[in-house]
Design an enzyme around this catalytic site. Structure first.
Site, short mmCIF file in Angstrom:
data_model
loop_
_atom_site.label_atom_id
_atom_site.label_comp_id
_atom_site.label_asym_id
_atom_site.label_seq_id
_atom_site.Cartn_x
_atom_site.Cartn_y
_atom_site.Cartn_z
N VAL A 192 0.84 -1.20 0.00
CA VAL A 192 0.00 0.00 0.00
C VAL A 192 0.88 1.26 0.00
O VAL A 192 0.42 2.35 0.28
CB VAL A 192 -0.95 -0.01 1.22
CG1 VAL A 192 -1.89 -1.20 1.17
CG2 VAL A 192 -0.18 0.01 2.55
N HIS A 208 -4.41 -4.65 -2.38
CA HIS A 208 -4.90 -4.38 -1.02
C HIS A 208 -5.19 -2.90 -0.78
O HIS A 208 -5.31 -2.48 0.37
CB HIS A 208 -3.87 -4.89 0.01
CG HIS A 208 -3.80 -6.38 0.08
ND1 HIS A 208 -2.72 -7.08 0.56
CD2 HIS A 208 -4.71 -7.34 -0.29
CE1 HIS A 208 -2.94 -8.40 0.49
NE2 HIS A 208 -4.14 -8.57 -0.03
N CYS A 254 -18.99 13.73 9.00
CA CYS A 254 -20.25 13.03 9.31
C CYS A 254 -20.19 12.34 10.68
O CYS A 254 -21.18 11.80 11.15
CB CYS A 254 -20.56 11.98 8.22
SG CYS A 254 -19.69 10.41 8.43
N THR A 311 7.12 -11.81 -1.53
CA THR A 311 5.89 -12.12 -0.79
C THR A 311 5.98 -13.51 -0.18
O THR A 311 6.52 -14.43 -0.81
CB THR A 311 4.62 -12.00 -1.67
OG1 THR A 311 3.48 -12.40 -0.89
CG2 THR A 311 4.68 -12.84 -2.93
N PRO A 336 14.73 -14.10 -0.49
CA PRO A 336 15.88 -14.72 0.19
C PRO A 336 15.48 -16.00 0.93
O PRO A 336 16.33 -16.85 1.20
CB PRO A 336 16.34 -13.66 1.18
CG PRO A 336 15.61 -12.42 0.86
CD PRO A 336 14.44 -12.76 -0.01
N ALA A 375 15.44 -8.48 -3.49
CA ALA A 375 14.76 -7.98 -4.70
C ALA A 375 15.67 -7.02 -5.47
O ALA A 375 15.76 -7.08 -6.70
CB ALA A 375 13.47 -7.28 -4.29
N1 APR Z 1 13.86 -8.97 -1.15
C1 APR Z 1 12.93 -9.89 -1.49
N2 APR Z 1 12.16 -10.51 -0.58
C2 APR Z 1 12.33 -10.19 0.71
C3 APR Z 1 13.28 -9.24 1.13
C4 APR Z 1 14.09 -8.60 0.13
N3 APR Z 1 15.02 -7.69 0.42
N4 APR Z 1 13.22 -9.14 2.48
C5 APR Z 1 12.26 -9.99 2.89
N5 APR Z 1 11.72 -10.63 1.82
C6 APR Z 1 10.65 -11.64 1.80
C7 APR Z 1 10.47 -12.41 3.07
O1 APR Z 1 11.36 -13.54 3.10
C8 APR Z 1 9.00 -12.82 3.02
O2 APR Z 1 8.85 -14.08 2.40
O3 APR Z 1 9.42 -10.95 1.61
C9 APR Z 1 8.37 -11.74 2.15
C10 APR Z 1 7.42 -10.83 2.88
O4 APR Z 1 6.35 -11.57 3.38
P1 APR Z 1 5.23 -10.90 4.30
O5 APR Z 1 5.86 -10.13 5.39
O6 APR Z 1 4.28 -11.98 4.68
O7 APR Z 1 4.54 -9.84 3.31
P2 APR Z 1 3.44 -10.09 2.21
O8 APR Z 1 3.60 -11.41 1.57
O9 APR Z 1 3.43 -8.89 1.33
O10 APR Z 1 2.12 -10.08 3.08
C11 APR Z 1 0.88 -10.20 2.44
O11 APR Z 1 -0.26 -9.72 4.46
O12 APR Z 1 -0.69 -8.55 6.41
C12 APR Z 1 -0.96 -8.67 5.10
O13 APR Z 1 -1.96 -6.99 3.88
C13 APR Z 1 -0.69 -7.41 4.32
O14 APR Z 1 -0.20 -7.21 1.99
C14 APR Z 1 0.17 -7.86 3.17
C15 APR Z 1 -0.15 -9.35 3.12
#
Ligand code: APR
Length: 257
Positions: A103, A119, A150, A188, A214, A232
């Site tokens: 977001v 999201h 409101c 993600t 990673p 990334a």
């Molecule tokens: N480069 C790439 N990936 C990375 C890096 C990096 N530098 N640092 C961390 N990660 C990875 C982590 O290993 C993890 O698997 O990014 C991922 C982040 O995962 P989450 O914290 O679960 O985030 P996300 O998948 O976006 O969460 C989904 O959950 O709470 C909700 O709405 C929120 O949009 C979010 C959703």
């Protein structure tokens, strides 16, 4: 040099419809911790107590304490090399669109145009009562919860746990996932549905899937064709360099004719 980078660049260049699915990990190098790592928001705040719409409606002031922390992180962050690499891939015609769970608007600030904000976004606040929208920048947030004329409580214009993805956004994202023949999944954990279903839709259509993370995820062994255990920034910059090397090679060939 990891031989998979030229291989991925080759694959991108020969694909018809490449999309990216991004999550919090792509913004970690911008200083926004992801949600589920040790210093992530959900390690310090119980997501049910602070991230669920019912909790917000029961006690908006309490949830706003967490939201203010998030707001501060977002306000200080700038796009990093991974956001810029994806924007460049789009402007060079290699990448059709990005579906992001983030977001933070960092893709758009890096220059990406086709961004599906799965999201929602933190740029606007919306009245939870009447639905009126307000530009975040126009509000000071000195007292929380901020209140609409409101009388309703304002909330960020993003999806809380317990809420549906807006149907038009869900449809647009599903269409992109079904249409693509290559998907880059970046940063993600793929643990939150329905975003986590999108890679499966892509795979049903035999898309080639590259994951940049990673850490391994549930997708890594299930449907990913290439897993790059890298940040990334490093991985996307390397892929972009390979694409640009290919392009400059082509230009030289053409000039030499
Ligand atoms: N480069 C790439 N990936 C990375 C890096 C990096 N530098 N640092 C961390 N990660 C990875 C982590 O290993 C993890 O698997 O990014 C991922 C982040 O995962 P989450 O914290 O679960 O985030 P996300 O998948 O976006 O969460 C989904 O959950 O709470 C909700 O709405 C929120 O949009 C979010 C959703």
């Amino acid at each position: 040099m990891d031989p998979r980078y030229p291989q991925i660049a080759e694959r991108i260049a020969s694909s018809r419809y490449v999309i990216a699915l991004t999550g919090a990990g792509i913004s970690v190098e911008s200083g926004i911790p992801d949600f589920r790592s040790e210093d992530g928001l959900w390690s310090r705040y119980d997501p049910l107590e602070y991230g669920h719409i019912d909790s917000f409606r029961m006690n908006p002031a309490k949830v706003w304490r967490m939201l203010l922390e998030m707001d501060l992180l977002l306000s200080r962050a700038n796009p990093n090399s991974a956001h810029y690499a994806l924007a460049r891939m789009e402007s060079s015609g290699y990448l059709k669109e990005i579906i992001t769970q983030n977001v933070d608007s960092l893709h758009q600030r890096a220059g990406s145009v086709r961004v599906i904000e799965f999201h929602g976004n933190g740029r606007e606040l919306r009245c939870d009562g009447c639905g009126r929208s307000f530009d975040r920048g126009a509000l000071t947030l000195e007292t929380v919860p901020p209140v609409c004329p409101c009388g309703g409580s304002l909330r960020p214009n993003f999806v809380f746990f317990g809420e549906m993805i807006p149907p038009s956004v869900l449809e647009e994202a599903r269409l992109a996932a079904r249409s693509c023949d290559m998907m880059l999944i970046v940063g993600t954990s793929a643990t939150v549905a329905p975003a986590s279903h999108l890679p499966h839709l892509a795979k049903q259509n035999r898309a080639f899937i590259v994951e940049v993370n990673p850490m391994p995820t549930m997708l890594s062994s299930a449907l990913v064709d290439i897993q790059l255990a890298e940040s990334a920034g490093k991985a996307l910059t390397a892929i972009l360099s390979e694409l640009e090397r290919r392009d400059s090679g082509k230009r030289t060939e053409y000039n030499g004719e």
